[in-house]
Design a protein around this motif. Structure first.
Motif, PDB file in Angstrom:
ATOM      1  N   LEU A 173       0.844  -1.199   0.000  1.00  0.00           N
ATOM      2  CA  LEU A 173       0.000   0.000   0.000  1.00  0.00           C
ATOM      3  C   LEU A 173       0.875   1.244   0.000  1.00  0.00           C
ATOM      4  O   LEU A 173       2.000   1.231   0.510  1.00  0.00           O
ATOM      5  CB  LEU A 173      -0.898   0.024   1.245  1.00  0.00           C
ATOM      6  CG  LEU A 173      -1.847  -1.152   1.453  1.00  0.00           C
ATOM      7  CD1 LEU A 173      -2.652  -0.954   2.730  1.00  0.00           C
ATOM      8  CD2 LEU A 173      -2.751  -1.351   0.257  1.00  0.00           C
ATOM      9  N   THR A 174       0.333   2.334  -0.536  1.00  0.00           N
ATOM     10  CA  THR A 174       1.034   3.618  -0.431  1.00  0.00           C
ATOM     11  C   THR A 174       1.151   3.975   1.056  1.00  0.00           C
ATOM     12  O   THR A 174       0.416   3.446   1.893  1.00  0.00           O
ATOM     13  CB  THR A 174       0.262   4.732  -1.156  1.00  0.00           C
ATOM     14  OG1 THR A 174      -0.997   4.921  -0.486  1.00  0.00           O
ATOM     15  CG2 THR A 174       0.071   4.419  -2.628  1.00  0.00           C
ATOM     16  N   LYS A 175       2.030   4.881   1.383  1.00  0.00           N
ATOM     17  CA  LYS A 175       2.196   5.297   2.779  1.00  0.00           C
ATOM     18  C   LYS A 175       0.881   5.792   3.369  1.00  0.00           C
ATOM     19  O   LYS A 175       0.542   5.478   4.511  1.00  0.00           O
ATOM     20  CB  LYS A 175       3.260   6.386   2.900  1.00  0.00           C
ATOM     21  CG  LYS A 175       4.664   5.885   2.709  1.00  0.00           C
ATOM     22  CD  LYS A 175       5.678   7.013   2.852  1.00  0.00           C
ATOM     23  CE  LYS A 175       7.074   6.502   2.571  1.00  0.00           C
ATOM     24  NZ  LYS A 175       8.083   7.548   2.682  1.00  0.00           N
ATOM     25  N   GLU A 176       0.128   6.554   2.576  1.00  0.00           N
ATOM     26  CA  GLU A 176      -1.136   7.118   3.061  1.00  0.00           C
ATOM     27  C   GLU A 176      -2.177   6.019   3.330  1.00  0.00           C
ATOM     28  O   GLU A 176      -2.851   6.037   4.356  1.00  0.00           O
ATOM     29  CB  GLU A 176      -1.690   8.133   2.052  1.00  0.00           C
ATOM     30  CG  GLU A 176      -0.819   9.355   1.836  1.00  0.00           C
ATOM     31  CD  GLU A 176       0.390   9.112   0.918  1.00  0.00           C
ATOM     32  OE1 GLU A 176       0.380   8.131   0.130  1.00  0.00           O
ATOM     33  OE2 GLU A 176       1.355   9.896   1.015  1.00  0.00           O
ATOM     34  N   LYS A 177      -2.308   5.089   2.396  1.00  0.00           N
ATOM     35  CA  LYS A 177      -3.304   4.021   2.567  1.00  0.00           C
ATOM     36  C   LYS A 177      -2.897   3.052   3.670  1.00  0.00           C
ATOM     37  O   LYS A 177      -3.738   2.557   4.419  1.00  0.00           O
ATOM     38  CB  LYS A 177      -3.545   3.296   1.245  1.00  0.00           C
ATOM     39  CG  LYS A 177      -4.306   4.188   0.285  1.00  0.00           C
ATOM     40  CD  LYS A 177      -4.600   3.517  -1.020  1.00  0.00           C
ATOM     41  CE  LYS A 177      -5.326   4.522  -1.915  1.00  0.00           C
ATOM     42  NZ  LYS A 177      -5.612   4.004  -3.226  1.00  0.00           N
ATOM     43  N   TYR A 178      -1.598   2.788   3.775  1.00  0.00           N
ATOM     44  CA  TYR A 178      -1.124   1.939   4.866  1.00  0.00           C
ATOM     45  C   TYR A 178      -1.416   2.604   6.215  1.00  0.00           C
ATOM     46  O   TYR A 178      -1.931   1.963   7.130  1.00  0.00           O
ATOM     47  CB  TYR A 178       0.373   1.642   4.731  1.00  0.00           C
ATOM     48  CG  TYR A 178       0.894   0.938   5.956  1.00  0.00           C
ATOM     49  CD1 TYR A 178       0.630  -0.412   6.175  1.00  0.00           C
ATOM     50  CD2 TYR A 178       1.588   1.643   6.936  1.00  0.00           C
ATOM     51  CE1 TYR A 178       1.061  -1.047   7.331  1.00  0.00           C
ATOM     52  CE2 TYR A 178       2.027   1.019   8.082  1.00  0.00           C
ATOM     53  CZ  TYR A 178       1.760  -0.329   8.280  1.00  0.00           C
ATOM     54  OH  TYR A 178       2.173  -0.944   9.429  1.00  0.00           O
ATOM     55  N   LYS A 179      -1.097   3.892   6.334  1.00  0.00           N
ATOM     56  CA  LYS A 179      -1.327   4.611   7.593  1.00  0.00           C
ATOM     57  C   LYS A 179      -2.812   4.610   7.953  1.00  0.00           C
ATOM     58  O   LYS A 179      -3.171   4.384   9.113  1.00  0.00           O
ATOM     59  CB  LYS A 179      -0.794   6.040   7.510  1.00  0.00           C
ATOM     60  CG  LYS A 179      -0.962   6.823   8.812  1.00  0.00           C
ATOM     61  CD  LYS A 179      -0.339   8.189   8.733  1.00  0.00           C
ATOM     62  CE  LYS A 179      -0.481   9.038   9.962  1.00  0.00           C
ATOM     63  NZ  LYS A 179      -1.324   8.644  11.032  1.00  0.00           N
ATOM     64  N   LEU A 180      -3.675   4.835   6.970  1.00  0.00           N
ATOM     65  CA  LEU A 180      -5.117   4.808   7.225  1.00  0.00           C
ATOM     66  C   LEU A 180      -5.540   3.433   7.741  1.00  0.00           C
ATOM     67  O   LEU A 180      -6.232   3.326   8.763  1.00  0.00           O
ATOM     68  CB  LEU A 180      -5.900   5.155   5.953  1.00  0.00           C
ATOM     69  CG  LEU A 180      -7.421   4.968   6.066  1.00  0.00           C
ATOM     70  CD1 LEU A 180      -8.025   5.977   7.022  1.00  0.00           C
ATOM     71  CD2 LEU A 180      -8.082   5.050   4.691  1.00  0.00           C
ATOM     72  N   THR A 181      -5.125   2.378   7.060  1.00  0.00           N
ATOM     73  CA  THR A 181      -5.489   1.015   7.472  1.00  0.00           C
ATOM     74  C   THR A 181      -4.956   0.721   8.870  1.00  0.00           C
ATOM     75  O   THR A 181      -5.678   0.222   9.729  1.00  0.00           O
ATOM     76  CB  THR A 181      -4.946  -0.008   6.451  1.00  0.00           C
ATOM     77  OG1 THR A 181      -5.456   0.323   5.160  1.00  0.00           O
ATOM     78  CG2 THR A 181      -5.356  -1.418   6.817  1.00  0.00           C
TER      79      THR A 181
ATOM     80  N   ASN B 181      -6.145  -0.126  14.491  1.00  0.00           N
ATOM     81  CA  ASN B 181      -5.578  -0.019  15.842  1.00  0.00           C
ATOM     82  C   ASN B 181      -6.335   0.966  16.720  1.00  0.00           C
ATOM     83  O   ASN B 181      -5.938   1.207  17.860  1.00  0.00           O
ATOM     84  CB  ASN B 181      -4.104   0.386  15.756  1.00  0.00           C
ATOM     85  CG  ASN B 181      -3.227  -0.794  15.452  1.00  0.00           C
ATOM     86  OD1 ASN B 181      -2.977  -1.617  16.318  1.00  0.00           O
ATOM     87  ND2 ASN B 181      -2.782  -0.904  14.215  1.00  0.00           N
ATOM     88  N   SER B 182      -7.420   1.520  16.217  1.00  0.00           N
ATOM     89  CA  SER B 182      -8.186   2.479  17.019  1.00  0.00           C
ATOM     90  C   SER B 182      -9.105   1.735  17.995  1.00  0.00           C
ATOM     91  O   SER B 182      -9.403   0.561  17.815  1.00  0.00           O
ATOM     92  CB  SER B 182      -9.026   3.387  16.116  1.00  0.00           C
ATOM     93  OG  SER B 182     -10.180   2.712  15.669  1.00  0.00           O
ATOM     94  N   THR B 183      -9.544   2.458  18.995  1.00  0.00           N
ATOM     95  CA  THR B 183     -10.465   1.861  19.964  1.00  0.00           C
ATOM     96  C   THR B 183     -11.867   1.704  19.381  1.00  0.00           C
ATOM     97  O   THR B 183     -12.721   1.065  20.001  1.00  0.00           O
ATOM     98  CB  THR B 183     -10.539   2.712  21.246  1.00  0.00           C
ATOM     99  OG1 THR B 183     -10.922   4.046  20.883  1.00  0.00           O
ATOM    100  CG2 THR B 183      -9.206   2.725  21.967  1.00  0.00           C
ATOM    101  N   ASN B 184     -12.111   2.267  18.199  1.00  0.00           N
ATOM    102  CA  ASN B 184     -13.426   2.157  17.561  1.00  0.00           C
ATOM    103  C   ASN B 184     -13.535   1.004  16.573  1.00  0.00           C
ATOM    104  O   ASN B 184     -14.600   0.780  16.005  1.00  0.00           O
ATOM    105  CB  ASN B 184     -13.766   3.460  16.823  1.00  0.00           C
ATOM    106  CG  ASN B 184     -13.907   4.618  17.778  1.00  0.00           C
ATOM    107  OD1 ASN B 184     -14.445   4.467  18.867  1.00  0.00           O
ATOM    108  ND2 ASN B 184     -13.394   5.769  17.396  1.00  0.00           N
ATOM    109  N   PHE B 185     -12.438   0.275  16.345  1.00  0.00           N
ATOM    110  CA  PHE B 185     -12.483  -0.853  15.416  1.00  0.00           C
ATOM    111  C   PHE B 185     -12.962  -2.093  16.173  1.00  0.00           C
ATOM    112  O   PHE B 185     -12.373  -2.474  17.186  1.00  0.00           O
ATOM    113  CB  PHE B 185     -11.110  -1.100  14.795  1.00  0.00           C
ATOM    114  CG  PHE B 185     -11.144  -2.063  13.643  1.00  0.00           C
ATOM    115  CD1 PHE B 185     -11.559  -1.653  12.391  1.00  0.00           C
ATOM    116  CD2 PHE B 185     -10.773  -3.383  13.820  1.00  0.00           C
ATOM    117  CE1 PHE B 185     -11.603  -2.532  11.319  1.00  0.00           C
ATOM    118  CE2 PHE B 185     -10.811  -4.270  12.760  1.00  0.00           C
ATOM    119  CZ  PHE B 185     -11.222  -3.853  11.506  1.00  0.00           C
ATOM    120  N   PRO B 186     -14.026  -2.739  15.711  1.00  0.00           N
ATOM    121  CA  PRO B 186     -14.587  -3.880  16.451  1.00  0.00           C
ATOM    122  C   PRO B 186     -13.834  -5.186  16.215  1.00  0.00           C
ATOM    123  O   PRO B 186     -13.741  -5.679  15.089  1.00  0.00           O
ATOM    124  CB  PRO B 186     -16.020  -3.976  15.908  1.00  0.00           C
ATOM    125  CG  PRO B 186     -15.964  -3.370  14.545  1.00  0.00           C
ATOM    126  CD  PRO B 186     -14.865  -2.349  14.573  1.00  0.00           C
TER     127      PRO B 186
END
Length: 169
Positions: A13-21, A26-31
């Motif tokens: 992935l590009t740096k931007e798409k990797y960072k988004l993923t 890794n967020s507390t909102n990801f189930p």
């Protein structure tokens, strides 16, 4: 018998798409959902997030998968799931297995490694080890493999793709 095939794409992935993923997963909102075994009752607990099940969307986060489709060229998505294993200070190995449709020669599996750790994917024949390196994507024909957990980081996150393609790779 299927001939062994593997394609390894570093910096998939590009740096931007990797960072988004990375940030979203890794967020507390990801189930994430707990499971007490990963393969054949092996008793290796983990957390998962099911994006696609039997070709049907099962998640509000499928937009994260879109950058992978040009790499795979799927004709039909079967099953896409993220797996998160937490460190237990000991390395565990799942049994060797094949994903989803064991008998179909057009079936493909792909694995995206979200973070660096000392876990890996091991292939039975030919014996091959693929290290868990961030932003690496591997594609292979339906081949016996197993996951080996990490003990050097808090977690190991991969996205596992199962799909059909019209291409003969």
């Amino acid at each position: 018998m299927l001939q062994f095939y593997m394609k390894i794409i570093k910096k998939a992935l590009t740096k931007e798409k990797y960072k988004l993923t990375y940030d979203v997963m890794n967020s507390t909102n990801f189930p994430w959902y707990y499971s007490d075994s990963s393969v054949d009752g092996d008793k290796i607990s983990y957390f998962s997030h099911l994006f696609i099940k039997f070709g049907q969307t099962n998640s509000d986060f499928t937009y994260l998968l879109e950058p992978f489709y040009p790499l795979m060229k799927p004709s039909k998505l079967l099953h896409i799931r993220a797996n998160l294993t937490v460190s237990k200070n000991k390395i565990f190995e799942t049994p060797f297995h094949t994903d989803y449709h064991e008998q179909d020669p057009k079936h493909r599996t792909a694995i995206f490694y979200l973070n660096n750790n000392n876990g890996y994917t091991e292939f039975k024949k030919p014996k091959k080890i693929i290290k868990s390196e961030a932003n690496k994507f591997i594609i292979f024909k339906n081949t016996k493999h197993r996951a080996v957990t990490q003990n050097d980081t808090d977690k190991r996150i991969v996205i596992n793709f199962n799909y059909f393609t019209d291409e003969d790779i």
